[in-house]
Design a protein around this motif. Structure first.
Motif, PDB file in Angstrom:
ATOM      1  N   LEU A 159      -2.702   5.651   5.862  1.00 25.43           N
ATOM      2  CA  LEU A 159      -3.169   6.849   5.172  1.00 25.43           C
ATOM      3  C   LEU A 159      -4.622   7.151   5.548  1.00 25.43           C
ATOM      4  O   LEU A 159      -4.975   8.292   5.865  1.00 25.43           O
ATOM      5  N   TYR A 169     -10.622  14.320   9.509  1.00 22.40           N
ATOM      6  CA  TYR A 169     -11.983  14.645   9.073  1.00 22.40           C
ATOM      7  C   TYR A 169     -12.996  14.447  10.195  1.00 22.40           C
ATOM      8  O   TYR A 169     -13.963  15.204  10.322  1.00 22.40           O
ATOM      9  N   TRP A 180     -17.458  10.856   9.254  1.00 23.77           N
ATOM     10  CA  TRP A 180     -17.237   9.956   8.113  1.00 23.77           C
ATOM     11  C   TRP A 180     -18.299   8.862   8.087  1.00 23.77           C
ATOM     12  O   TRP A 180     -18.902   8.611   7.035  1.00 23.77           O
ATOM     13  N   GLU A 203      -4.999   8.570   9.146  1.00 31.37           N
ATOM     14  CA  GLU A 203      -4.643   9.984   9.274  1.00 31.37           C
ATOM     15  C   GLU A 203      -5.750  10.884   8.735  1.00 31.37           C
ATOM     16  O   GLU A 203      -6.146  11.868   9.369  1.00 31.37           O
ATOM     17  N   MET A 204      -6.263  10.521   7.589  1.00 32.33           N
ATOM     18  CA  MET A 204      -7.267  11.362   6.947  1.00 32.33           C
ATOM     19  C   MET A 204      -8.602  11.310   7.681  1.00 32.33           C
ATOM     20  O   MET A 204      -9.281  12.339   7.844  1.00 32.33           O
TER      21      MET A 204
END
Length: 332
Positions: free
Chosen positions: A181, A189, A194, A184-185
């Motif tokens: 998860l 982004y 990040w 993917e995020m």
């Protein structure tokens, strides 16, 4: 941006090696000058950074001190591990890479200096080495002290999760542990974006110190590494282990009273870690160390955040040197 990191360490007089053992990218100097009165310092960086983290502190250390500064497995320019990603696996891989370039096979005294993830590795290595971990014993490396920069024990951090403020501040621990998860995020982004966002989230409030943190194109260097899918995955796997196998190992340590039994320096930002969930840093660590007399505690003030080696390089270097002098007097 890897070339910026490489050029900086060359400028600082360190040689670069990518080990055949584990594919660890590391910078080093004076490996032929290690002795009981001149122990090797192993500088282990944290998340979401690379070995570039130590660029400001190294010039403040005496030129004769031996140094070994690796990128963590999967971080920076180091090869990712294929299976286990526990702090012990990370630590053994780093020390195997170190052993592979050390002259001879004599017992080598070393001091582990870790920040963030690197500090958790240092903690794990010292306890495991003291407990007689076979893979560590074979390396003939004598860990005579550990410096833990801006952390609380891993198991304690998870127990603090019942505090709402801590859950908000440390949301990434659980998020990154959900590897697929998170991948993917983060890719959607932007991994570099990040990393830079988190660094600024955890940095302090002093503008002059923030300028030091950002100096040398550091944000671009860190961001460029985290733009790589392999680094994102390795770092997520790191946190996944931190939410499972690492916590179990620390619980077993406590149950069996396997504690830190070497001098330990706790150095942190007073207005950052020192204010987390109203937990006193010294009190948090007492139950993890064999004797409180082994602990030296230094809290840096003046708006310093999580990145003490960059925001407060001068204070960090001075504290380390003073502490190392006390260790040398005990083992010489």
């Amino acid at each position: 941006m890897a070339e910026i990191q490489d050029a900086k360490y060359e400028q600082l007089g360190l040689s670069k090696t990518v080990s055949q053992v584990g594919g660890i990218n590391a910078y080093h100097r004076n490996l032929d000058k290690i002795s009981s009165t001149n122990p090797l310092l192993v500088l282990i960086h944290g998340y979401p950074q690379s070995a570039y983290e130590w660029r400001l502190m190294i010039p403040l250390l005496p030129a004769e001190i031996p140094l070994f500064c690796p990128d963590l497995p999967g971080y920076g320019q180091s090869k990712a591990m294929s299976e286990q990603h526990t702090k012990l696996d990370f630590g053994i891989t780093i020390l195997e890479a170190l052993r592979s370039i050390l002259p001879g096979n004599q017992i080598v005294p070393l001091i582990l200096i870790g920040h963030d993830r690197g500090a958790r590795i240092a903690h794990r290595l010292q306890v495991s080495s003291s407990a007689g971990e076979p893979q560590l014993k074979e390396l003939n490396l004598n860990i005579i002290g550990i410096a833990l920069l801006d952390i609380l024990p891993t198991k304690l951090m998870w127990s603090l999760g019942s505090e709402a403020a801590v859950q908000v501040g440390s949301f990434h621990w659980a998020f990154l542990a959900n590897v697929e998860l998170a991948m993917e995020m983060l890719q959607a982004y932007g991994g570099g974006k990040w990393a830079q966002k988190l660094i600024m989230r955890w940095a302090g409030s002093n503008e002059k110190r923030l300028d030091k943190l950002k100096s040398g194109d550091a944000m671009d260097v860190y961001g460029s590494f985290f733009d790589k899918k392999s680094v994102l995955r390795a770092s997520c796997e790191d946190y996944k282990a931190g939410a499972s196998l690492d916590v179990t190992a620390q619980g077993e340590d406590q149950d069996n009273r396997r504690l830190i039994d070497a001098p330990v320096l706790l150095l942190y930002g007073k207005e950052y870690l020192g204010a987390k969930a109203n937990v006193k840093v010294l009190d948090a660590w007492i139950d993890w160390v064999k004797d409180q007399s082994l602990i030296t505690e230094i809290a840096i003030q003046d708006g310093v955040g999580h990145f003490v080696a960059e925001e407060a390089a001068e204070e960090t270097a001075e504290a380390l040197l003073n502490w190392i002098e006390t260790i040398q007097g005990k083992v010489a």
